[in-house]
Design a protein around this motif. Structure first.
Motif, PDB file in Angstrom:
ATOM      1  N   UNK A 405      42.111  32.828  30.226  1.00 13.25           N
ATOM      2  CA  UNK A 405      41.571  34.181  30.050  1.00 13.25           C
ATOM      3  C   UNK A 405      40.867  34.636  31.325  1.00 13.25           C
ATOM      4  N   UNK A 406      40.126  33.729  31.948  1.00 14.43           N
ATOM      5  CA  UNK A 406      39.448  34.065  33.206  1.00 14.43           C
ATOM      6  C   UNK A 406      40.466  34.438  34.285  1.00 14.43           C
ATOM      7  N   UNK A 407      41.549  33.678  34.360  1.00 18.26           N
ATOM      8  CA  UNK A 407      42.577  33.975  35.370  1.00 18.26           C
ATOM      9  C   UNK A 407      43.146  35.382  35.154  1.00 18.26           C
ATOM     10  N   UNK A 408      43.439  35.693  33.892  1.00 18.61           N
ATOM     11  CA  UNK A 408      43.966  37.038  33.604  1.00 18.61           C
ATOM     12  C   UNK A 408      42.930  38.109  33.918  1.00 18.61           C
ATOM     13  N   UNK A 409      41.677  37.812  33.630  1.00 14.13           N
ATOM     14  CA  UNK A 409      40.628  38.803  33.904  1.00 14.13           C
ATOM     15  C   UNK A 409      40.491  39.043  35.415  1.00 14.13           C
ATOM     16  N   UNK A 410      40.677  37.988  36.204  1.00 15.69           N
ATOM     17  CA  UNK A 410      40.615  38.168  37.665  1.00 15.69           C
ATOM     18  C   UNK A 410      41.721  39.116  38.135  1.00 15.69           C
ATOM     19  N   UNK A 411      42.892  38.989  37.529  1.00 12.42           N
ATOM     20  CA  UNK A 411      44.012  39.856  37.930  1.00 12.42           C
ATOM     21  C   UNK A 411      43.749  41.301  37.499  1.00 12.42           C
ATOM     22  N   UNK A 412      43.213  41.480  36.283  1.00 10.73           N
ATOM     23  CA  UNK A 412      42.861  42.835  35.845  1.00 10.73           C
ATOM     24  C   UNK A 412      41.805  43.422  36.778  1.00 10.73           C
ATOM     25  N   UNK A 413      40.862  42.581  37.192  1.00  7.98           N
ATOM     26  CA  UNK A 413      39.821  43.025  38.127  1.00  7.98           C
ATOM     27  C   UNK A 413      40.459  43.576  39.405  1.00  7.98           C
ATOM     28  N   UNK A 414      41.434  42.845  39.937  1.00  7.93           N
ATOM     29  CA  UNK A 414      42.081  43.295  41.172  1.00  7.93           C
ATOM     30  C   UNK A 414      42.901  44.566  40.950  1.00  7.93           C
ATOM     31  N   UNK A 415      43.513  44.664  39.795  1.00  8.53           N
ATOM     32  CA  UNK A 415      44.310  45.864  39.493  1.00  8.53           C
ATOM     33  C   UNK A 415      43.434  47.114  39.568  1.00  8.53           C
ATOM     34  N   UNK A 416      42.246  47.050  38.958  1.00  5.10           N
ATOM     35  CA  UNK A 416      41.386  48.245  38.973  1.00  5.10           C
ATOM     36  C   UNK A 416      40.715  48.423  40.315  1.00  5.10           C
ATOM     37  N   UNK A 417      40.444  47.320  41.006  1.00  7.08           N
ATOM     38  CA  UNK A 417      39.861  47.450  42.347  1.00  7.08           C
ATOM     39  C   UNK A 417      40.859  48.160  43.267  1.00  7.08           C
ATOM     40  N   UNK A 418      42.138  47.828  43.143  1.00  7.71           N
ATOM     41  CA  UNK A 418      43.158  48.508  43.956  1.00  7.71           C
ATOM     42  C   UNK A 418      43.267  49.980  43.555  1.00  7.71           C
ATOM     43  N   UNK A 419      43.165  50.250  42.269  1.00  8.05           N
ATOM     44  CA  UNK A 419      43.220  51.643  41.798  1.00  8.05           C
ATOM     45  C   UNK A 419      42.145  52.500  42.452  1.00  8.05           C
ATOM     46  N   UNK A 420      40.988  51.889  42.732  1.00  4.92           N
ATOM     47  CA  UNK A 420      39.877  52.684  43.270  1.00  4.92           C
ATOM     48  C   UNK A 420      40.189  53.193  44.677  1.00  4.92           C
ATOM     49  N   UNK A 421      41.256  52.684  45.291  1.00  2.55           N
ATOM     50  CA  UNK A 421      41.616  53.136  46.640  1.00  2.55           C
ATOM     51  C   UNK A 421      42.725  54.187  46.661  1.00  2.55           C
TER      52      UNK A 421
END
Ligand SMILES: [Zn+2]
Length: 751
Positions: A405-421
């Protein structure tokens, strides 16, 4: 070989508007009566382009052209994700346009686009790779073939980006003519300076890259593209065609335009485009249609180009529009500045740097190679890989469920971090606009996922940068104020999500009684609610139960208990929802952000209006029979004001052929219908009825009924919304002789 070849490119894109928790778009007030801007622009531009009306001299339809079949185009992956869910017919036309062009030209019209529309030269190397890989995966999943070309966001370019494109197998991109710096022949070192005035844009150029790699670059026709966007060239189809055919010569004439220009910025612009495309399709003036990939296959670059590093198509200062107060976008706002752009870029960069470090450090214990996991994650987002296959390929062996679950959450984190750009955050004239606020909301979500996986709170770091920025509107204040008033309140927690799930179920009439359970979901998550206790009726009283939130792209769930005290006044937003075992934490429902409250309101009003309508239709059938002809000198109906209130349901009875009607009844309907507030809804409903008649499963719909409905509607002055039924007729029945009468009634010219 060659002759005169024409390629009109449309760049179709919308800023990301998704709520980063629910992964869905909530209402945006400025787009009303449409729900949000994707909805509205789809109706004004994407759908009209997919079925562009071509008319004869008397205004009858001779063709519904799928412009995507005859123009080059790219769509943003985030926009197509929305379209696939919410406008599947338009989406199908986009895919079909590509397939048919592939068949006709040997190369499809669609090209890929940088996934989040980030300014590539400003991104880190890993982010560049991820953006390209995700874009290519998304393209392949949709168009069922590898992309040959890639649209760079804002045509923002540097050599490293071109090299990564080439390494990923991309064969060409499109730039503005002023992005060329020098040109030479392929086999000679006769480098000469190039600029917009001197550059020959009728051929592709080869840009040489490190390691012996290369990529082809097309430079579009600046003046013509400019004229489409800003000089009203789309006002008349023949003027547009005149300019195109006048300029076409030996080689390629290529335009690059914003897709939304057609129909959204210029109403009926899609008709002008369809006219020009139909002329070229017929070979008028010796012009023929092509696309970039087909042209490249037949015309290997004979010349080389060197580009201006860090240049773009919409900022003459290079890339400053996305990081500095360069003056772009304030032409119409004297006295405004964009000094906010720097702090916004710096703040988001600072957050991303920390997030990347967290991702790499923690990711090293979870993924076999965190960077490769990030690059490969795009294949999961678009469905090319299943979650399970991804885990097998990228996760370390023997991870616990919590670690997964943590691994998936890290990927979701990056997805939204990229969206912010996404570039839109910096593009316009103020920090207080919806786009920068959305970018900050994506960062908020990414930071929240960072904390959830063990990182410290980055909010102070972000605020140390954006706190230095200000809106030009004194009422909106500083970056600090905007964060506190607009962004932070959007933050969702288990409690606020649960509160919304309960109110949503209630608004939809689906909140179960004791012992029952119900599920409500958004694309990003799903909430299952079990009710264990209830006092009072629906609308007031007290409910208790349990709930479980599961996240679409993560493997864990969040479970809790809840109690909801419905207020006596019946206002669901006035109540308090208590979450957690102690039940001490109260979430006032009124704290839900505006867009989400509006979504609940829309859900309620649609359901109730539909229920009221059905009841009205059932009850007015009798009324339509009881509407007696007038006596003697009678000029209107007795108790006319009551009949008037039932106008739309009475008109429905007549239009749908439920009742025979007297002349007085029809005159009453005609007269009272003028400017009646229910008119718009009725025209939509009759349009929908036609769609159901034509679009059902039966191969032979009741064409007679279609014609009759249209005639009856016309007799009482109701003009139904025919857009969709015309589309269906064109797709399914245009060649069917038994359908021609219905076709004529729908506005088609005889074949
Ligand atoms: Zn600029």
């Amino acid at each position: 070989m060659n002759g005169k070849q024409l390629c009109i490119h449309g760049h179709f894109y919308q800023p990301p508007r998704e709520d980063p928790w629910m992964d869905t778009i909530f209402p945006e007030g400025s787009a009303a009566p449409a729900t949000h801007w994707n909805d509205r622009i789809c109706a004004e531009s994407y759908a009209p382009l997919a079925w562009a009306r071509r008319l004869d001299g008397s205004g009858r339809i001779i063709e519904l052209m799928n412009c995507f079949e005859f123009m080059s185009f790219n769509f943003g992956p985030t926009l197509l994700t929305w379209m696939e869910r919410q406008a599947p017919e338009v989406y199908a036309r986009v895919l079909e346009g590509d397939q048919k062009s592939l068949k006709r030209l040997g190369h499809g019209n669609a090209i890929a686009q940088i996934y989040h529309h980030v300014i590539m030269p400003l991104a880190t190397d890993l982010d560049k790779q991820a953006e390209i890989a995700w874009a290519l995966a998304d393209f392949e999943a949709r168009f069922k073939r590898p992309a040959e070309g890639m649209w760079l966001s804002e045509a923002a370019v540097d050599t490293r980006t071109l090299d990564l494109l080439a390494q990923a197998g991309v064969r060409f991109t499109i730039l503005a003519p002023r992005q060329a710096r020098q040109v030479a022949d392929v086999d000679q070192d006769n480098w000469a300076p190039a600029d917009e005035g001197t550059l020959d844009i009728r051929e592709p150029y080869l840009v040489e890259l490190p390691g012996g790699r290369s990529i082809a670059v097309y430079f579009y026709d600046g003046p013509l593209s400019q004229a489409v966007a800003f000089e009203g060239l789309l006002r008349h189809g023949d003027t547009f065609w005149g300019r195109l055919s006048g300029k076409a010569g030996q080689g390629l004439l290529a335009l690059a335009t914003d897709g939304e220009t057609y129909g959204h910025h210029f109403k009926f612009g899609e008709m002008a485009l369809a006219f020009a495309l139909s002329q070229a399709r017929a070979g008028a003036e010796g012009v023929s249609l092509t696309n970039y990939a087909a042209y490249l296959a037949e015309n290997a670059p004979r010349r080389r180009a060197r580009i201006h590093e860090n240049s773009s198509w919409s900022c003459v200062h290079g890339l400053e529009r996305w990081r500095a107060d360069c003056g772009c976008a304030t032409e119409h706002r004297p006295g405004w500045n964009q000094r906010w752009r720097g702090p916004l870029r710096d703040g988001l960069n600072a957050v991303k740097t920390r997030i990347d470090r967290h991702f790499m450090d923690l990711g090293a214990t979870l993924f076999t190679d965190p960077a490769q996991a990030l690059i490969g994650y795009g294949r999961v987002l678009c469905g090319l890989d299943t979650g399970r296959a991804f885990e097998t390929a990228q996760f370390r062996k023997k991870l616990s469920p919590e670690q997964k679950d943590t691994a998936w959450k890290l990927l979701t984190m990056q997805k939204w971090a990229l969206s912010s750009f996404a570039s839109c955050a910096w593009f316009f004239d103020d920090l207080g606009r919806i786009e920068p606020l959305n970018a900050l909301t994506f960062a908020l979500r990414a930071m929240q996922l960072g904390m959830r996986t063990g990182m410290s709170d980055l909010e102070p770091l972000l605020l140390s940068h954006i706190g230095q920025a200000s809106s030009n509107d004194p009422l909106l204040g500083s970056g600090h104020d905007l964060w506190n008033h607009e962004v932070r309140p959007r933050r969702e927690t288990v409690e606020t999500i649960l509160a919304q799930a309960l109110i949503r179920l209630w608004a939809g009439g689906q909140l179960p009684g004791p012992g029952g359970s119900a599920t409500t979901d958004w694309p990003g998550l799903s909430v299952t609610v079990r009710v264990t206790g209830a006092v009072g009726t629906n609308g007031t009283g007290h409910r208790t139960g349990q709930a479980s939130i599961t996240w679409t792209r993560e493997s864990g769930s969040d479970d809790s208990q809840w109690a909801w005290e419905l207020p006596d006044g019946g206002d669901p937003l006035a109540g308090c929802i208590r979450v957690g075992e102690s039940g001490t934490k109260c979430i006032p429902a009124s704290y839900i952000p505006w867009g989400k409250r509006q979504a609940l309101a829309v859900c309620w009003v649609r359901r109730v209006e539909e229920e009221v309508w059905r009841r009205q239709v059932a009850e007015t059938r009798l009324g339509a029979h009881l509407f007696l002809p007038y006596r003697e000198a009678q000029t209107t109906q007795t108790a006319a004001e009551c009949w008037d209130r039932l106008w739309s349901a009475l008109a429905w009875q007549w239009i749908m052929g439920e009742v025979a009607a007297s002349r007085d009844f029809l005159e009453f309907l005609l007269e009272r219908g003028r400017g009646h507030p229910e008119r718009t809804l009725l025209t939509r409903r009759v349009g929908q009825a036609l769609v159901e008649l034509l679009g059902g499963q039966q191969s032979q719909p009741n064409f007679h009924a279609v014609r009759q409905i249209l005639e009856r509607a016309e007799s009482v002055g109701v003009a139904p919304d025919l857009h969709e039924s015309q589309n269906i007729y064109w797709t399914r029945f245009k060649a069917d002789p038994t359908a021609w009468e219905a076709g004529a009634a729908l506005g088609f010219a005889p074949l």
